[in-house]
Design an enzyme around this catalytic site. Structure first.
Site, PDB file in Angstrom:
ATOM      1  N   HIS A 123      -8.342  22.792  -5.544  1.00  0.00           N
ATOM      2  CA  HIS A 123      -9.136  22.202  -6.627  1.00  0.00           C
ATOM      3  C   HIS A 123     -10.584  22.680  -6.629  1.00  0.00           C
ATOM      4  O   HIS A 123     -11.301  22.488  -7.608  1.00  0.00           O
ATOM      5  CB  HIS A 123      -9.052  20.670  -6.610  1.00  0.00           C
ATOM      6  CG  HIS A 123      -9.772  19.987  -5.489  1.00  0.00           C
ATOM      7  ND1 HIS A 123      -9.130  19.492  -4.375  1.00  0.00           N
ATOM      8  CD2 HIS A 123     -11.070  19.688  -5.315  1.00  0.00           C
ATOM      9  CE1 HIS A 123      -9.998  18.914  -3.577  1.00  0.00           C
ATOM     10  NE2 HIS A 123     -11.195  19.023  -4.133  1.00  0.00           N
ATOM     11  N   ASP A 153      -2.640  21.770  -2.372  1.00  0.00           N
ATOM     12  CA  ASP A 153      -4.084  21.800  -2.593  1.00  0.00           C
ATOM     13  C   ASP A 153      -4.793  22.740  -1.613  1.00  0.00           C
ATOM     14  O   ASP A 153      -5.896  22.465  -1.169  1.00  0.00           O
ATOM     15  CB  ASP A 153      -4.686  20.395  -2.505  1.00  0.00           C
ATOM     16  CG  ASP A 153      -6.080  20.326  -3.136  1.00  0.00           C
ATOM     17  OD1 ASP A 153      -6.401  21.203  -3.960  1.00  0.00           O
ATOM     18  OD2 ASP A 153      -6.846  19.407  -2.793  1.00  0.00           O
ATOM     19  N   ASN A 230     -17.949  18.439  -0.502  1.00  0.00           N
ATOM     20  CA  ASN A 230     -17.380  18.582   0.840  1.00  0.00           C
ATOM     21  C   ASN A 230     -15.962  19.134   0.817  1.00  0.00           C
ATOM     22  O   ASN A 230     -15.442  19.580   1.850  1.00  0.00           O
ATOM     23  CB  ASN A 230     -17.357  17.239   1.575  1.00  0.00           C
ATOM     24  CG  ASN A 230     -18.635  16.958   2.348  1.00  0.00           C
ATOM     25  OD1 ASN A 230     -19.381  16.044   2.021  1.00  0.00           O
ATOM     26  ND2 ASN A 230     -18.887  17.756   3.374  1.00  0.00           N
ATOM     27  N   SER A 231     -15.303  19.072  -0.333  1.00  0.00           N
ATOM     28  CA  SER A 231     -13.922  19.533  -0.410  1.00  0.00           C
ATOM     29  C   SER A 231     -13.771  20.952   0.118  1.00  0.00           C
ATOM     30  O   SER A 231     -14.536  21.850  -0.246  1.00  0.00           O
ATOM     31  CB  SER A 231     -13.424  19.515  -1.865  1.00  0.00           C
ATOM     32  OG  SER A 231     -12.981  18.248  -2.234  1.00  0.00           O
ATOM     33  N   LEU A 285      15.310  21.151  -4.721  1.00  0.00           N
ATOM     34  CA  LEU A 285      16.618  20.656  -5.139  1.00  0.00           C
ATOM     35  C   LEU A 285      16.899  20.972  -6.601  1.00  0.00           C
ATOM     36  O   LEU A 285      18.035  20.911  -7.042  1.00  0.00           O
ATOM     37  CB  LEU A 285      16.700  19.132  -4.951  1.00  0.00           C
ATOM     38  CG  LEU A 285      16.858  18.602  -3.523  1.00  0.00           C
ATOM     39  CD1 LEU A 285      16.730  17.081  -3.532  1.00  0.00           C
ATOM     40  CD2 LEU A 285      18.206  19.009  -2.966  1.00  0.00           C
TER      41      LEU A 285
END
Length: 378
Positions: A123, A153, A230-231, A285
């Protein structure tokens, strides 16, 4: 609770219906896809595995350090490997002219000093037309995207100027203990507050968030302050080893000190896949699950708790095994499934090509089927 991304955008927990199974966590109402990921592996050399940590790495931290300030020692050791990442996208300009503008920023950390590989969150780099990395020595350099995986992510970017780079050392996130001290390093608010250091403890392990990407993992919860920007930055133990990737926080009014990080031991296999192939593959699946089927509602009908199959892709693994729309999946091998998220997480230890035993409920009877899982790329 309300969970935001720690970069320029708000987390986007969405509801959508797809045929293939994807590791996706926005399961609020409607139909979702369910996916699986490969099992955990460490960053060791083998004939078919990417080697991480080449070149110079951060020095180990002596817990009984001479200054008496462990956080200072951790910051000094790991700080040079932490970077800022600016995301530039196409925007409208003056007089009808368009151009690239910085729309947000995040953090990352160098994992391979020799080749210039940097890990961050998907992100942080999503939608970017240009990525600019700011290094600890004040250099700014453009980066190219190696690959990204929205289902986990995670993203890997690469810089070509590898002079004097330092890579982090990985720790074992599975060995973390609740109450163990940790340090978060990143760029909250962008370059103005680059490589800010916050300290706290591991507040809890095995936390689950129903937001895209992060739901693929049992997350580390920490009270070390994690803010927008901070991500993608590292969560570090007192030995100077990265144990997590800071990814989300709870921003609901009245809550403080609730940040979440992806465990590094779980992330490494995907990082290696992205570097080797440009993407992370996921087993599937090939069914769609209706998340409106709840344990409480099922009990009222006399049905078991489980994942309600809303649609089966023709010719997919589930279809070949005889699973049909309307079935309720209750087990994967010996793992009990109570809802759609359980199904996603229950399959996380498998890889494409694995055969699993699916237990399901149909017309008042419990049945079993052997299913060979197929690969999903994106």
């Amino acid at each position: 609770m309300s969970f935001y991304n720690d970069d320029y955008s708000k987390r986007r927990p969405g509801t959508f219906f797809i045929v293939v199974i994807a590791l996706i966590s926005a399961i609020i109402g409607g139909l979702i896809a369910v996916g699986i990921v490969v099992p955990n592996i460490q960053a060791k050399n083998s004939s078919n595995q990417v080697v991480l940590g080449q070149g110079s790495t951060t020095p180990p931290v002596n817990v009984t350090n001479p200054t008496g300030f462990p956080v200072a020692e951790v910051s000094k050791a790991v700080g040079p490997a932490v970077v800022g990442i600016a995301n530039f996208q196409q925007t409208g300009g003056y007089f009808g002219k368009s151009g690239l503008s910085e729309v947000g920023s995040g953090s990352g950390f160098i994992i391979d000093a020799k080749n210039g590989y940097i890990v961050t969150n998907n992100h942080v780099i999503e939608g970017a037309k240009k990525l600019v990395v700011s290094l600890a020595d004040s250099r700014n350099t453009e980066a190219s995207l190696v690959g990204a995986d929205p289902r986990t992510d995670l993203a890997v970017i690469k810089i070509s100027n590898t002079d004097n780079l330092t890579a982090v050392q990985f720790g074992d996130s599975e060995a973390l203990q609740v109450g163990e001290p940790v340090v978060a390093i990143g760029n909250p608010g962008g370059q103005e507050f680059a490589r800010s250091v916050t300290a706290g403890v591991v507040s809890a392990k095995n936390r689950v968030l129903e937001i895209q990407g992060e739901s693929s993992f049992n997350l580390i919860q920490t009270d070390a302050a994690i803010n927008p920007g901070n991500s993608g930055g590292p969560l570090v133990n007192y030995h100077g080893q990265v144990v997590g990737i800071n990814s989300a926080k709870n921003t609901e009014a009245g809550f403080e000190g609730m940040g979440f990080a992806i465990p590094i031991t779980d992330a490494v296999p995907f990082i290696q896949q992205i570097i080797a192939k440009g993407y992370a593959s996921h087993p599937g699946l090939y069914v769609s699950i209706d998340s409106r089927y709840t344990e409480e509602g099922a009990a009222q009908q006399g049905w078991p708790a489980g994942a309600y199959v809303a649609k089966v892709a023709l010719g997919g693994p589930a279809d070949k095994a005889g699973i049909k729309a309307g079935d309720v999946i209750t087990k994967i091998d010996d793992t009990t499934i109570k809802n759609a998220l359980d199904l996603t997480r229950g399959l996380i230890k498998y890889k494409p090509g694995d055969s699993v035993k699916i237990t399901y409920y149909r017309d008042g009877q419990t049945k079993e089927a052997a299913v060979t899982l197929a690969e999903l790329k994106q």
